[in-house]
Design a protein around this motif. Sequence first.
Motif, PDB file in Angstrom:
ATOM      1  N   GLY A  28       9.044 -82.826  74.664  1.00  0.00           N
ATOM      2  CA  GLY A  28       9.883 -81.623  74.679  1.00  0.00           C
ATOM      3  C   GLY A  28       9.097 -80.394  75.074  1.00  0.00           C
ATOM      4  N   GLU A  29       9.815 -79.267  75.242  1.00  0.00           N
ATOM      5  CA  GLU A  29       9.171 -78.007  75.591  1.00  0.00           C
ATOM      6  C   GLU A  29       8.416 -77.492  74.356  1.00  0.00           C
ATOM      7  N   ARG A  30       7.111 -77.276  74.493  1.00  0.00           N
ATOM      8  CA  ARG A  30       6.319 -76.911  73.326  1.00  0.00           C
ATOM      9  C   ARG A  30       5.812 -75.481  73.349  1.00  0.00           C
ATOM     10  N   ASN A  31       5.750 -74.902  74.551  1.00  0.00           N
ATOM     11  CA  ASN A  31       5.171 -73.560  74.633  1.00  0.00           C
ATOM     12  C   ASN A  31       6.253 -72.496  74.413  1.00  0.00           C
ATOM     13  N   ILE A  32       6.604 -72.309  73.149  1.00  0.00           N
ATOM     14  CA  ILE A  32       7.696 -71.399  72.802  1.00  0.00           C
ATOM     15  C   ILE A  32       7.108 -70.114  72.228  1.00  0.00           C
TER      16      ILE A  32
ATOM     17  N   ALA B   2       0.630 -75.916  83.491  1.00  0.00           N
ATOM     18  CA  ALA B   2       1.478 -75.421  82.403  1.00  0.00           C
ATOM     19  C   ALA B   2       0.999 -75.965  81.049  1.00  0.00           C
ATOM     20  N   SER B   6      -0.933 -73.713  77.939  1.00  0.00           N
ATOM     21  CA  SER B   6      -0.059 -73.665  76.761  1.00  0.00           C
ATOM     22  C   SER B   6      -0.793 -73.159  75.512  1.00  0.00           C
ATOM     23  N   TYR B  75       5.396 -67.680  79.092  1.00  0.00           N
ATOM     24  CA  TYR B  75       6.407 -66.756  78.565  1.00  0.00           C
ATOM     25  C   TYR B  75       5.826 -65.339  78.536  1.00  0.00           C
TER      26      TYR B  75
END
Lengths: 113, 168
Positions: A28-32, B2, B6, B75
């Motif tokens: 899943g997307e982890r870099n939140i 990416a 991270s 982000y």
Amino acid sequence: MFLPGRRLSLVLGTALAVGAFAWFFASGERNIPDTEGGLDGNGQAGVFAAAAGAALVSGLVLSSLTNALRLPGKPLEIGLDGLNGATYLQALSGLVAEVSRSWRRQIQQYFSG
Amino acid sequence: MAVLVSDYFIPAIFALVLFSLWFAGRDRVEREAHQRAVGISMTALGIANLAVQVINSVYFRPRPFVQYELDLLFYRPTDSSFPANPAALTFAIATGVWGGNRRVGAALYALAVLYGLSRVYAGVFYPSDILAGAAIGVVVALLVSKLFLLLEPLPTIVLRLARRLYLA
């Protein structure tokens, strides 16, 4: 600690760590961002510390249970090297017994003297 | 890229290396040197983090993507760009580990440099943010290693207690 061979243990440990890494990033997307529910730096440090503690405790307990019959049960020296001859729970119970014996002796000496 | 940039990938590697280093060593002497290095690294990590928070609270530098049009690989962080916290923390750990194991320390320095460069490439830090963060990390870790010497025999007592509990 789980397996008798040092090399086999190393291979198994590395495979588990790499597998856990691959699963974490592939699932899943982890870099939140921490502003949208992700962890900030301090939260990360807390989670890492908790995970390391949990890994250590579960490793020591599980290896103690699986090796209880294989190892002689009395550590020959203190520290991690002592775990070559005993499981962690055996070593710890030996330590508790030794400390309680020492305290009992001191209390007896105090009241008899 | 990416994954590399991270918040979790390289920090998780650093955490795993520190955890493994605590138990690694051919004999008791080498293991004890590793354990002292882990202690220094963890203390330096906390102090470097604190130092960056203090600087961030008195000086705010906008992120590069605020001033320039960039294709972000990350982000949009809202906190100050200077100094780079990730660089301070990774360099603090690498310096602490270097004192106990040159080979692992060198590998961690390489990862710290890669992490810093990836953050610049991703558009969230200026190179000067990374350099300042790295300098803070290195200086804090060197000071902490001196502090550990000054605090003797306290670190030795803590290690002996951990050994007595079969944890070191």
